[in-house]
Structures are given as C-alpha cells and as structure tokens.
Design an enzyme around this catalytic site. Structure first.
Site, PDB file in Angstrom:
ATOM      1  N   GLU A   8      -1.721   1.266   3.467  1.00  0.00           N
ATOM      2  CA  GLU A   8      -2.376   1.866   4.616  1.00  0.00           C
ATOM      3  C   GLU A   8      -1.962   3.327   4.723  1.00  0.00           C
ATOM      4  O   GLU A   8      -2.400   4.369   5.648  1.00  0.00           O
ATOM      5  CB  GLU A   8      -2.183   1.365   5.921  1.00  0.00           C
ATOM      6  CG  GLU A   8      -3.250   1.041   6.627  1.00  0.00           C
ATOM      7  CD  GLU A   8      -2.808   0.555   8.258  1.00  0.00           C
ATOM      8  OE1 GLU A   8      -3.350   0.959   9.034  1.00  0.00           O
ATOM      9  OE2 GLU A   8      -1.594   0.169   8.246  1.00  0.00           O
ATOM     10  N   GLY A   9      -0.693   3.564   3.746  1.00  0.00           N
ATOM     11  CA  GLY A   9      -0.097   4.868   3.990  1.00  0.00           C
ATOM     12  C   GLY A   9       1.289   4.689   3.574  1.00  0.00           C
ATOM     13  O   GLY A   9       1.496   3.641   3.049  1.00  0.00           O
ATOM     14  N   TRP A  35       5.886   1.409   1.612  1.00  0.00           N
ATOM     15  CA  TRP A  35       4.310   1.512   1.873  1.00  0.00           C
ATOM     16  C   TRP A  35       4.225   0.547   3.123  1.00  0.00           C
ATOM     17  O   TRP A  35       5.104  -0.052   3.606  1.00  0.00           O
ATOM     18  CB  TRP A  35       3.705   0.503   0.685  1.00  0.00           C
ATOM     19  CG  TRP A  35       3.955   0.963  -0.399  1.00  0.00           C
ATOM     20  CD1 TRP A  35       4.532   0.332  -1.628  1.00  0.00           C
ATOM     21  CD2 TRP A  35       3.444   2.228  -1.149  1.00  0.00           C
ATOM     22  NE1 TRP A  35       4.515   1.065  -2.632  1.00  0.00           N
ATOM     23  CE2 TRP A  35       3.822   2.182  -2.411  1.00  0.00           C
ATOM     24  CE3 TRP A  35       2.697   3.326  -0.650  1.00  0.00           C
ATOM     25  CZ2 TRP A  35       3.521   3.214  -3.463  1.00  0.00           C
ATOM     26  CZ3 TRP A  35       2.514   4.274  -1.534  1.00  0.00           C
ATOM     27  CH2 TRP A  35       2.805   4.219  -2.703  1.00  0.00           C
ATOM     28  N   LYS A  36       2.964   1.188   3.854  1.00  0.00           N
ATOM     29  CA  LYS A  36       2.851   0.564   4.979  1.00  0.00           C
ATOM     30  C   LYS A  36       1.695  -0.103   4.681  1.00  0.00           C
ATOM     31  O   LYS A  36       0.700   0.198   4.110  1.00  0.00           O
ATOM     32  CB  LYS A  36       2.232   1.686   6.067  1.00  0.00           C
ATOM     33  CG  LYS A  36       2.021   1.338   7.578  1.00  0.00           C
ATOM     34  CD  LYS A  36       1.776   2.625   8.312  1.00  0.00           C
ATOM     35  CE  LYS A  36       1.133   2.318   9.657  1.00  0.00           C
ATOM     36  NZ  LYS A  36       1.094   1.036  10.042  1.00  0.00           N
ATOM     37  N   TRP A  37       1.855  -1.602   4.878  1.00  0.00           N
ATOM     38  CA  TRP A  37       0.642  -2.550   4.655  1.00  0.00           C
ATOM     39  C   TRP A  37      -0.246  -2.810   5.514  1.00  0.00           C
ATOM     40  O   TRP A  37       0.053  -2.696   6.910  1.00  0.00           O
ATOM     41  CB  TRP A  37       1.559  -3.825   4.210  1.00  0.00           C
ATOM     42  CG  TRP A  37       2.395  -3.656   3.088  1.00  0.00           C
ATOM     43  CD1 TRP A  37       3.723  -3.450   3.043  1.00  0.00           C
ATOM     44  CD2 TRP A  37       2.074  -3.385   1.474  1.00  0.00           C
ATOM     45  NE1 TRP A  37       4.372  -3.058   1.815  1.00  0.00           N
ATOM     46  CE2 TRP A  37       3.235  -3.233   1.003  1.00  0.00           C
ATOM     47  CE3 TRP A  37       0.776  -3.393   1.104  1.00  0.00           C
ATOM     48  CZ2 TRP A  37       3.453  -2.864  -0.374  1.00  0.00           C
ATOM     49  CZ3 TRP A  37       0.948  -3.192  -0.531  1.00  0.00           C
ATOM     50  CH2 TRP A  37       2.176  -3.070  -1.213  1.00  0.00           C
TER      51      TRP A  37
END
Ligand code: ZN
Ligand code: ZN
Lengths: 352, 593
Positions: B431-432, B273-275
């Site tokens: 975030e993506g 995950w993009k935090w």
C-alpha cells in the site's frame, strides 16, 4: 364547488380565482392578502395589500412606506367581501399581527393558517381555531422528533446560565421579528430586571412592539464603539439579543468570553445546534410542534389538509393514518425567515 | 443516571477540548464510586452488553411509532439514539401501540402535562454533590432514581427475553436527555467528541499524572475502576496489571509531506512495506497458575481472537506482536478483498480456515515474556522480533522485510516498483511504505517525528456527479454523499453514465457548501434523502476522484468497485462530456483479479 376552485396553488402563491386575490404571494401581484410580516410571507411590490394593521405597519417599517400602491387594514374577526368571496382575518398566535385568513364561498370554508403556534405568547393574540372544510397548514416542525418544551423552562435555562457565568456575555440568536421580542417578554416574566442589550438589526421592530404596548422593560442597543476595549467589560454578565446570523460573526466574538445561545425550534436536534456552534440551545419556537400540528388539525375538523411547506410528506402521511386527506402543496419560497431551513440562504431555498 | 446524562449532554455542546477535559474531570472528582467508574468505562468503550444492541432499540421504537415517520425522522436527525430519544412516546399517552403520536387525545394545545413533551429542566442534577457547571441540565422529570450502576448491571445481567421490557421501562421513566444518554450507552457509540484517550487524560488529571501512566495500568483494570481512582486520589497503591495478555496502545504514523524529505536524513531511518491488510496486535501470556492466554486485538484494542483460532493457536511464545493481518495462500499475500471475505464470515468453519488461511506479517515486538520492550529503540526491538519469530517456527507469522535504500531517491524507485525491490509476488498487496526512525521507542498514539507513512500514489479519474444524498449528524442539512459515474456506450449505442463509486469526503467545508448549493439548484428528481442531479454531456459537475485500488465486482452495474474513493478536486471548469470513460478504469484492474 371543489376546494381547488376556491383556492389553488400557483407559482406565485395560493390564488383565489373568484376573488382574484393571492394569499402571501412570493411574486408581485395585483391584489395580495398577507398573513404576517415575516419576509417569506410579506413581500414588497404588490398593487394592493389587505392585512392586519400591525402587519401593514411592520411591512412599512421593513420595506418603506411605498411597499405597495394601496393598502387596507383588516380588523380581526371582521368579514370583508371581495368579489363573491367572504374573507376574514383571525389571530394565528405566531408573531404580533399574525393572522389566519378564512376564505368562504358558497358554503365552502378554507382556512389559510399562514404560520402559527399554540403555545402562549405574551406578545401576540392567541391562535383561534376555526372549523373548516379545508385547513391549510405549514409543517416546519412536522416530524415526531419536534416536541417543543415549555418556553418559560427554556428561558429559565438561559437565566441559570447567566447566574452561573456572571463574567461572560450571553449572546442569544433570535429572529428579529417576533422571536426576539417574545424572548424579551419571557425574560421579564421570569423576573429578570437588568437592561437587555440588542443588536442594531433588532431595534426597529422592538421599538414597534413597545409602541404597540407590549412591556419589554429596559432595552438598550449595543453601540458600535462600546464593544471595543474598556467598553467590553460592561457586557460581562449581560444578555445580548442579536439576529441568528450574528452569533457566528466577528460581531459576537468581541464580547468577553461569550456563551453562544440560540432560540429556535431547531435546537431540539443536537447536530443542528452543534453545526451552528451553539453552546446553549434554547428550544423556543414560534411554530406549532408535532403534537400541536396534530391537535390543531383535529380541532378544526377539516377533512382535507393542505400542507404548504416544511416536512409536508410526514404530516401528510400522518393525516392518512387518521383518515384525513393530507396533500403536500410543495409551495416554493416559504421558510426563508422565521425558522424554516436555518442554514439555507433565500436564493437557494427558492430553488430547493 | 441523571448526572451521567447531564455530563454527556454538556460534552455534546462543548466545542473546546479543554472545556471537555474540565467537565469530565469535574464529574469524576465529584461523583462517587462506582458511578464515575462506569461513566469512564462508557467513555472509553469499556462497556459491552451482550443482549442490548441497536437492533433491539429499533425493534422497540418500531412497536411504538409509524415506520414511515420513523424513517423520515431518522433521516432528518441522523443519529439513532437521538431519534429514538426524541420520538419515544410519553408514558402517560395511550399505551396501546397506536401510531397517532403521543399528543393525540392527551394534552390540549398550549398546555403541557409533566410527562408530556420532554422538558429540559432547570434544577441541578440529583445526587453526587453540586453540579460543577450546570448550564443545560437534564434531570427534571426523570422520575425513577435510576442510577448508572443499576443501568449497567441491568444491561449486563438481563437475558434476551427480559431486556426489551427493561429498557422500555427505563425509557418511559426518563426525560429526553436521559433517554438519549441511556441509548448512547446501549448502542456504544457516544459520538460526543470524546475519545478514550481524552477521557483517560481527564482521569489522569485527578492524580496530576501523565495520561500514559494511566494507559500503562489500564488493561489490567475492569470497570468500575475503583482501584484506579483510589490510586489517582492517593488512597491506594498503583494497580498492578493482572492481565497476562493486555492490549498495548498502538503507535501510529504521520503521512509524509512533500517538504519533509529535505529535513529528514535517510541514514537515520529504516523503511518497510506498508501491507494492505488489518493492523493487529497478537499477545500471549501465562497466568501464575501456568495456564496460557492468547489474544488478538484490533488497533483500537477490540478483541477479535474468536474469529482467528488459526492464529491464536499458533502463537506459542509469550510476547506481544504488532503486525498486519493478511490472508496468505501458497506463500503469497492475497488481496484485501479476499481478506474481507474472511472478515465478513460470522462463523469459523474448517472450510473457511482452509480457504482463507490467516497470517500475521510482523512489524514490531512490544513485549517478550515479561519484558516490556517499548522503551527500547526500533533497531533493538527489530532484532528481538526476528529472534522471536524464529522461535515461533510457524508459517502463520513472518517478518515484514526492510527495504534496502541509501537515499530518498533510491527509496522512491523501490516504492515505484515494489516487486523488484523485495516484495516479489506480494507486490500487489503493498500500500506504500513506512519510514521509521532507527532510534524510535514504541509510543502510544501518533507521536511526532518518529514514524511516517508514504502511501502509494492514489489513482485519479474524472467522474460526473449523478446523485447526492443528505449526510448524517453534523452534515444532516447538507447533501454531502456523492455517487458519481463515468461514460460508457449504452445499449442504444449512445453514451451514458454508469455509477462507479460513492464518496463523502475529500472536500473542505467551504467546498461542501458550494456543492450543496449546486445540488439544490440542479436537482432533477428527489427520492427521499437522495437527489438526482443533472448529468448530461454538456451540463453537470465533474469531480476528480482519487482512489487506492480497483476490484471487479458483480454487485456494481459498472462491474468495478473502487477502494477508498474520495473527491480530490472539484472541476467546476470541466464539461461532463470530457470526464473519463469506463475503459480507462478497466485498464487499471489487476490482471485476473
Ligand atoms: Zn413562514
Ligand atoms: Zn412566519
């Protein structure tokens, strides 16, 4: 009488009711007085035009002989009576033939300065300060960030660069009426003797300056075929003067490894220079800078200053700080040629 | 100082990267120590002056100029240093702080005294040998033999009270280009199109080595980098990194494009995950004397540890972590908005530490003890990272989990619903996702082919342009900052537009010219640099605005704040009456957020 009874801003330009004349009108009118040949001041289609001999000649060159139905040349310093109003043309130091218009009626004197500068210019008569009650000025460079360095020092910058890059062509953007010829004269004053090359769009006016007796040395037009193939090599180390619009054109890219220069007061601001892709900014202007605007306003002794275009708010504000009444006129349609708003197209400027 | 000013001036006008590299390399080669080292430090952001800040410059110019004229000029020029450099009154003018401008009473029109208008001069810069390519040279009237090391020493050592007078005396002595360069140095933002990386690349070229080799030793070095130049020029040994907790240049990703998935093999990648926080690097090390050093760096290498004692205390093992800075409450990641509140506080209070507990969700391990792991493959670093975090035994650090997937289709599903794909209660902060090649080393910069970011789809809404403001810098002649609104029912019951955001990018240069023209032709009112643009149901301009998220906001009239809004399309075709309504945005607000 009130100053606004003698001259009043209208959508067509400054209007003088007692004489029924307009000064530098932006729309066709019956009778027009024209300060100088730049296209934002001198337009075709008026009924009658009164201007200096040089300005009339420049208008005829640019618009054809039929640019007006009738014309009359104003001799510098000589008073002409129009209706009940005395009118006089006095040198403005802006470009060849440029004049201020002094309008006088019942003891009230207003000077319409058109565009002007105070720095020495070998190609035109110097600005003559005339004391007056109301001084009408432009404010193209009416911000304290605009202080033009001496033009000969900027010219030396160009010649230094030519010496340092003998294999590159120096392409200098300069407005075709006034700036281009002043630059040529400055280059000659600095002792540069090689031919100076010009873009076709600069040719007519340059020839006119020469006929008027302004020494510009050997000027050669760049012929269309010359920029191709082996012809290009011939331009290595040469100076080519072209209209500002050509410096980012394909036209300039055909020269060998060009150094892009631009002669304008706008070059004082780095972002402006970079925006145009200018590598060698030359701060040479045909307009008064901030200091000269102030000095001129003080010199003519007027209590009221009307500001036609440019950074009018700033200059009006300064007038207030020194006890003068400064009024922005918000005249629309000026600054298309010459140096105002270098990036805008005339059509947009008219609505801005 | 003259040569340095000359270099900055030339760089500012040199559009080509290779041209810039040549200029810097020439300067470094022909300028002696320590001058060149300080210049390199200035270009790499390595000079920080405690007591010389932009606020001081504003105060100095305020004493010398009319506030209205300054504001108009600043708005026009768009750059503080340049505005002040151009406006600074000539030293020989009336010394009292009159607002009359420098020329009044002093010079006559048409003449220039030498100290008057700032001349751009012709002579070569003084000192340090020949100017390599002196085209626009900036030395002339800089009277004092002011050297760059003098200036740096003065800025570093002078106290708060003497600083203003010192800087003013320098500004008096320098010409326009000199003043500009000095102010750039003080404000720390050169904005001449030279990145730290480019400057280091130029330095590396002195020794004919790869820029990354300079990066490797960089963080043990201090300005004026005498040892570095000695090494590059072959007269000294490779400098040893002496900092036990150095910053390591961050590895960045490329945005994934539509066609990329066809070319990439899902089996060769891991996904995380993009935090939605702040990318940081937490580094701890031990000095030879046994004392420990713990630092927290931003992704550009700025030290931010002072504001996060809760994190630096908890990093009890030596190593270098790459991760996302978040605020965590009761085991749940809080919104970016909450993190922002902690970032905004200047002072660290016990109350704030308790209310906004900082946390690092770790992505990578760059070093462990004295071991540099960056050349090892991702999978190996990931194993070492897990073990490292286990030994840390702190709730302040945890592992950013991998997303299990076997095909791109599976990953697409997971990305569409992070909550059920492992992110659980933290899904709001996703975030993506990031795709990382299993064999990727950790490389500085944005190397191609290793890491991709696949951002969550931006949301789109149609808004109406209401106000346009002139841009800064390169765009100072364009109306490039746009405030836009959506419809709502007004107090009288009639529909009205309410502003919901502001954007200044997302369009091409060509589109900017078109919008600028539209703004000029459709101006209702002018307020200084701002124009109000026609915006009725039948006449006006519609933007399709993309944004990353929405928050409730009491500061905005609409009650909503957009995150990262940008112009995604210009809807020349769409009548403003058909733009979106506020209800459409309210429906997108996070529940209770
Ligand atoms: Zn004009
Ligand atoms: Zn003109």
């Amino acid at each position: 009488m009130k100053p606004s009874d003698l001259l009043t801003p209208t959508p067509a330009g400054l209007y003088c009711p007692p004489a029924d004349i307009y000064i530098d009108p932006v729309r066709p009118v019956a009778r027009a007085l024209i300060t100088h040949g730049h296209s934002d001041h001198a337009r075709a289609g008026h009924g009658a035009v009164l201007a200096t001999r040089e300005t009339l000649a420049i208008m005829a060159l640019r618009y054809g002989e039929a640019f007006t139905s009738s014309q009359q040349a104003a001799a510098p310093g000589e008073t002409v009576r129009i209706g009940a109003v005395d009118v006089r043309f006095v040198p403005a130091g802006h470009v060849l033939g440029s004049a201020q218009v002094v309008v006088e009626h019942k003891g009230l004197r207003i000077v319409v300065s058109g565009d002007y500068k105070r720095e020495r210019d070998p190609t035109c008569a110097p600005f003559e300060p005339i004391t007056c009650d109301v001084f009408i000025t432009e404010a193209t460079f009416g911000l304290p960030v605009f202080r033009h360095p001496p033009a000969h020092a900027e010219t030396a910058k160009l010649l230094d660069s030519v010496r340092l890059f003998p294999e590159r062509t120096h392409i200098v953007g300069a407005y075709s009426l006034g700036k281009a010829q002043r630059l040529m004269a400055l280059i000659r004053e600095a002792g540069y003797e090689r031919p100076i090359y010009i873009h076709g769009a600069v040719e007519k006016i340059t020839e006119f300056y020469r006929v008027e007796g302004i020494p510009l040395g050997e000027i050669r037009k760049v012929e269309p075929g010359e920029r191709k193939a082996e012809g290009r090599k011939a331009f290595a180390g040469e100076i080519v003067i072209c209209p500002p619009s050509a410096i980012q054109d394909l036209w300039s890219r055909r020269f060998p490894d060009p150094v892009t220069a631009f002669a304008s007061g706008w070059m004082r601001v780095r972002a402006r220079a970079r925006q145009k892709g200018v590598e060698l900014p030359l701060i040479i202007s045909d307009h008064a800078d901030w200091d000269d605007l102030q000095a001129t306003i003080r010199e003519v002794g007027a209590g009221e200053i009307w500001i036609t275009h440019g950074e009018a708010e700033a200059l009006a504000h300064w007038c207030g700080t020194v006890g003068l009444k400064g009024t922005p006129l918000h005249l629309v349609g000026y600054g298309d040629e010459g140096e105002a708003e270098p990036d805008a197209k005339p059509a947009e400027e008219a609505s801005a | 100082m003259n040569r340095f000013a000359w270099l900055l001036d030339r760089l500012a006008y040199e559009p080509r990267r290779n041209g810039k590299l040549a200029l810097i390399a020439d300067y470094l080669r022909t300028t002696p120590d320590p001058d060149r080292g300080y210049a390199l430090a200035a270009m790499t952001g390595g000079l920080v002056f405690q007591n010389a800040k932009p606020g001081l410059i504003r105060a100095l110019i305020a004493e010398r100029t009319d506030p209205v004229l300054f504001a108009l000029s600043y708005d026009y020029v768009g750059d503080l240093s340049e505005t002040v450099a151009l406006m600074w009154p000539a030293a020989n003018a009336n010394p009292s702080p009159s607002w009359g401008g420098a020329g009044v009473g002093g010079e006559r029109p048409g003449e220039r005294s030498s100290g008057g208008a700032p001349p751009t001069s012709l002579s070569s810069p003084q000192g340090g040998g020949e100017a390599p390519l002196s085209v626009s040279v900036a030395s002339g009237h800089n009277r004092a033999p002011l050297t760059l090391p003098d200036v740096v020493a003065g800025l570093q050592k002078s106290g708060k009270t003497e600083m203003p007078r010192l800087i003013a005396s320098w500004l008096d002595a320098l010409d326009e280009t000199g003043r500009w360069a000095l102010l750039k140095l003080i404000t720390g933002s050169l904005r001449i199109g030279v990145s730290a990386r480019l400057a280091k690349t130029a330095a590396a070229s002195l020794g004919g080595i790869a820029p990354d080799e300079v990066e490797q030793v960089w963080h043990g070095l201090e300005p004026p980098y005498t040892a570095l130049f000695a090494w590059l020029e072959g007269s000294g040994a490779r400098p040893e990194a002496t900092d036990p907790a150095p910053f390591r240049p961050v590895m960045l990703s490329h945005a994934i494009e539509d066609g990329d998935f066809d070319k990439l093999d899902a089996g060769e990648f891991a996904a995380e995950w993009k935090w939605d926080g702040i990318r940081v690097q937490a580094v701890a090390g031990t000095r030879p004397d046994g004392s420990r050093v713990v630092r927290l760096y931003s992704r550009t290498g700025e030290e931010i540890g002072g504001a996060f004692p809760d994190l630096t205390e908890a990093l009890t093992q030596d190593g270098a972590l790459d991760g996302e800075l978040l605020v965590m409450r009761d085991g749940v990641v809080q919104s970016f908005n909450t993190l922002q509140q902690r970032l905004n506080r200047k002072q660290v209070t016990p109350k704030m530490l308790a209310e906004f507990p900082a946390h690092i969700r770790a992505y990578d391990l760059l070093a462990e003890g004295d071991d540099d792991l960056r050349a090892h493959p991702y999978t190996e670093r990931r194993d070492r990272l897990e073990a490292f975090l286990g030994r840390l035994d702190s709730a302040r650090f945890d592992l950013s989990p991998c997303i299990p997937f076997a095909s791109w289709e599976e990953l697409t599903e997971a990305r569409a619903d992070p909550a059920s794909a492992g992110a659980g209660a933290d899904a709001e902060a996703v975030e993506g996702c990031m795709l990382k090649r299993l064999d990727s080393p950790y490389l500085p910069g944005r190397p191609k082919g290793y890491w991709y970011k696949w951002k969550r789809d931006a949301r789109l809404v149609d808004c109406v342009l209401m106000y346009a403001q002139r841009g800064h810098g390169k765009r100072s002649s364009f109306y490039s900052d746009y405030t836009f609104g959506v419809w709502r029912v007004g107090e009288e019951g009639a529909d009205e537009l309410v502003p919901v955001g502001k954007a200044y990018f997302g369009f091409t240069d060509e589109e900017l010219i078109e919008i600028d023209r539209y703004v000029r032709k459709n101006t209702l009112n002018r307020f200084g640099p701002v124009r109000e643009v026609t915006h009725t149901a039948s006449s006006g301009l519609v933007f399709e605005v993309a944004f990353e998220g929405l928050q409730r906001s009491t500061r905005h009239k609409s009650g909503i704040a957009m995150r990262f809004p940008r112009i995604s399309r210009i809807r020349w075709d769409k009548p403003p009456g058909e733009a979106d309504r506020i209800e459409a945005l309210e429906a997108l607000l996070p529940a209770g957020g």
